[in-house]
Scaffold this active site. Sequence first.
Site: not given
Length: 473
Positions: A312, A348
Amino acid sequence: MELTETLALKFGVPVEAFRLILTLIAGYPIAAIYRKVIVNIETKALHHLFFAFCGLSLCYFNYGKDTYHSLLAISVTFVLVNLMRGAPHLLIGINFVFHMSYLLLGYYFTASNEYDILWTMPHCILTLRMIGFGFDVADGLKPADQLSKEQKETALRDLPSFLQLLAYAYFPSGFLVGPQFPYRRYQRFTNGEFLEHAGCVDAGLQRLGMGVLYLIVCQVGLSYLPDNYFLTPEFVQVNFIKRIFLLGFWAKFTLYKYIACWLFAEGALMCIGFTYKGKDAQGQPDWFGCTNVKLMLLETGNTMEHYVQSFNVNTNQWVAQYIFKRLKFLNNRNISYAAALSFLAVWHGYHSGYYMAFVMEYMIVSTEKQIERVYTREVLPKYGETLNNSMIYKILNFVALKSYNIVYMGWCLTSFVFLKYERWIKVYAAVNYFGFIYMIIWACMFRGYRFLVGKESRNVESTAAVTGKQSTY
């Protein structure tokens, strides 16, 4: 039953996941159409219209009427940057709070026990993009000498039109799973700055091929080690060593699911010519400017820090640029790092598993640095030459590091995947909480080591004071 549902049922995958893969693959014909038909049209408004239409259509294909969430978010940012340019700090604050609040409300009303493929998935990508856009607009109002090198490259002196902002936000192959990129990259691309460089299609197709390979390995691996297996009594009955390695290999296969999606997206962006980075060491065009995963480091790395550096990548770079480095005024790297990880956890969602995963990342990376410090200070000066000349040591060292890499990846990813406390704590219990135990043992050992080193240092300083000599410890 619609065609996508029929095909998804035939392949044995959830229809939402099947739509996601189709959308990522659609980036390749879109890239071909753009390069064959649109790229040489001088009217730039048609370029923006093409990208906005393609992105919106793909978004609607996946999420239907829920597409209005992203349209609303983009519209609010457009209004804010036009009304509040005279108050850059207020612009940053309000834009940040709006997007994070909207995303968290979306999580609240849609959350379940699983990682759901809903409108909130691309919206979390959009949230970072719009927050970063707000920062870039505010930076464009500052004198150049007050900006860092990175900020000079992304600052916006002139505001885009609403159509341009839509095209940037919905850029095909970039709006669904990332990667993140600033508006200035989109601007340079549509201005034709990357057109003179060759090789983007070959690079993109290679990335596509790697994505297919990772997806196949992921599907095969998870067919043998599905998530639910680790919640069963059968898993607990397995030998402990086998248990922790099975969990580690499951984590690798699970990671490949994300990696495959990123590779599909990156490949399409390469094919369209969007990802130019400059010249590489051989003087050839480098098309890895939007890379979200460093495959070589991911597969050859030995530590959790290597995972952090290779996984990521663009999101981590975004957090570094817009969160970590902008907390420099705190004058404490540890606090800034903890704040950056906290932001990522909140971004998240609400599930406790996300917070545990990022706490574990912080603790494990810190532990690795402590071990490296002790090894560099105590072992290498005394035994470094002997160890470097020993083939047995090299083999044992490789096996130990690789085993650690696999085993602890399973430990770290458990809470991130199982999300709910009652689920991930059950898996932790099934492997005897080994991750906690070993870190506690090391923390006690390191504390004792620091005490002894400090005591030795004080003794040396005392001796130097008595003899009138300066300590060189």
